[in-house]
Design an enzyme around this catalytic site. Structure first.
Site, PDB file in Angstrom:
ATOM      1  N   ARG A  36      52.180  51.288  28.360  1.00 40.50           N
ATOM      2  CA  ARG A  36      51.838  52.284  29.391  1.00 40.50           C
ATOM      3  C   ARG A  36      52.827  52.258  30.549  1.00 40.50           C
ATOM      4  NH1 ARG A  36      45.159  52.131  29.797  1.00 40.50           N
ATOM      5  NH2 ARG A  36      44.817  53.361  27.900  1.00 40.50           N
ATOM      6  N   LYS A 197      31.013  59.073  13.576  1.00 36.25           N
ATOM      7  CA  LYS A 197      29.807  59.826  13.924  1.00 36.25           C
ATOM      8  C   LYS A 197      30.067  61.287  14.270  1.00 36.25           C
ATOM      9  CE  LYS A 197      27.258  55.799  15.676  1.00 36.25           C
ATOM     10  NZ  LYS A 197      26.527  55.232  16.827  1.00 36.25           N
ATOM     11  N   GLY A 354      42.145  56.352  20.069  1.00 36.66           N
ATOM     12  CA  GLY A 354      42.482  54.964  19.782  1.00 36.66           C
ATOM     13  C   GLY A 354      42.651  54.648  18.311  1.00 36.66           C
ATOM     14  N   GLY A 377      39.979  59.425  26.305  1.00 38.82           N
ATOM     15  CA  GLY A 377      38.945  60.354  26.747  1.00 38.82           C
ATOM     16  C   GLY A 377      39.482  61.687  27.223  1.00 38.82           C
TER      17      GLY A 377
END
Length: 396
Positions: A36, A197, A354, A377
């Site tokens: 990062r 999911k 991820g 996110g």
């Protein structure tokens, strides 16, 4: 594109308040993965080369509005200096007298690192007074933290409204990649969505079926859709209470003209472990005591055919249990096909999330994708069609 870039800003002699994501893993105060930090280096170096003085704002961990020394950004200074090839001055707060003095006395060629913004409880509450205190430290605001753009915090949203604002190089690359993939894509567009999911990706699926031509569904999510179609999926991971929702998604896709591609054959095993005994069977032949752990070769062939005919690809989530061999086969094969098409100039490929990044790295396909987002996110919320406060503030 309604937001400004660094190239449109006058930086010479200016203090440039730069929001970055340097929330990197550490062990005993030593950075163990500087990815990062390396990704924001182009922004910092551009500001320095333009005569500007970078003042870095960042969060680190989740201190909950309290000062916690183990979450101080001071420990990152040596790694930052190595990455930026310039001296880094540290201020023990991100607002107040000490921070203001450090910003005022910052010399050309130096970088100022301010202390963890989340040591202040007002940061995550988008406290306007905290944002105003930060604004006193700079002349220009640059947001290079797309990964934090989905949060309306003082350093991401509030501050952008108080100073002339622009996107940094990493933020610019993220926004341009996502815009090319979703907002103004070259068609046909294919989306690959996998993972465990359906419930966590309802908004994502609902948005994508209105924007893409083909939606490839894999992983545990595919099992739920197969169950909704009446197939016996044995003891596979699935959300059996979500089958009605899966039916609704398939019906909506039909109405919008989006083709949904589910597995055509399956790889099953009795144990969830590496190199477990397994077999490839037809969709209607899953043993009642087995679990589906990957898509089979017919499924991979169908996916690669779709990719071959596509111009744009958006990828989020693996097609099977990619963490354990040989159930990474479908993910690897599809990823390598996408990489080859990208390399030859036939496909624009954008991926994020991820598990997705891990899977593409493991397959060796990552280096050839057009763009891989590490934003997590924020990447997902953009794909869901949501407005990201940190981006919206730049546009305004």
């Amino acid at each position: 594109m309604s937001w400004k870039t660094l190239d449109q800003m006058e930086l010479d002699g200016k203090r440039v308040l730069t929001r970055v994501d340097i929330n990197v893993p550490t062990l005993d105060g030593v950075v163990t993965d500087a990815t990062r930090i390396l990704r924001i280096a182009p922004t910092v170096k551009h500001i320095l080369a333009s005569g500007g003085r970078p003042v870095l704002l960042a969060h680190f961990g989740r201190p909950g509005g309290e000062r916690r020394e183990n979450l101080s950004l001071k420990q990152l200074v040596p790694t930052l200096e190595q990455a930026f090839e310039a001296p880094v001055v540290f201020a023990a707060d991100c607002v107040g007298t000490e921070a203001e003095l450090a910003a005022e006395t910052l010399q050309p060629g130096q970088i100022l690192l301010l202390e963890n913004t989340r040591f202040h409880a007002g940061e995550t509450k988008n406290d306007p007074d905290l944002a105003a205190g930060m604004a006193r430290l700079g002349d220009v605001y640059c947001n290079d933290a797309f990964s934090a753009a989905h949060r309306a915090h003082s350093s991401t949203e509030g501050l952008a409204r108080l100073l002339p604002a622009c996107a940094g190089r990493l933020m610019q690359a993220e926004l341009e990649a996502l815009e090319s993939a979703l907002s103004k894509p070259e068609r046909p567009v294919t989306a690959v969505v996998g993972g465990a999911k359906v419930s966590t990706k309802l908004e994502l699926l609902s948005n994508l079926i209105e924007k893409v031509d083909t939606l490839v569904i894999g992983g545990g999510m595919a099992n739920t859709f197969l169950a909704a179609q009446g197939y016996d999926i044995g003891v596979s991971l699935a959300e059996r209470l979500m089958t009605d929702t899966a039916k609704e998604i398939m019906a909506k896709a039909k109405d919008t003209g989006c083709a949904i591609l589910l597995p055509r054959d399956i790889v099953v095993a009795r144990k969830f472990e590496a190199h477990a005994d397994n077999e490839t069977v037809a969709l209607d032949a899953c043993p009642s005591d087995a679990m589906i752990l990957d898509a089979g070769p017919e499924s991979v062939a169908a996916i690669t055919d779709v990719l071959q005919a596509s111009k744009t690809l958006i990828w989020n989530g693996p097609l099977g249990a990619f963490e354990i061999e040989p159930f990474d086969a479908a993910t690897n094969a599809a990823a390598l096909k996408a990489a080859a098409l990208t390399r030859s100039g036939q496909l624009t490929s954008v991926a994020g999330g991820g598990d997705t990044v891990s899977a593409l790295n493991a397959s060796g396909a990552a280096r050839d994708f057009s763009y891989i987002s590490t934003a997590g996110g924020a990447f997902l919320e953009w794909m869901e069609g949501k407005v990201l406060p940190g981006v919206a503030a730049l546009e305004e």
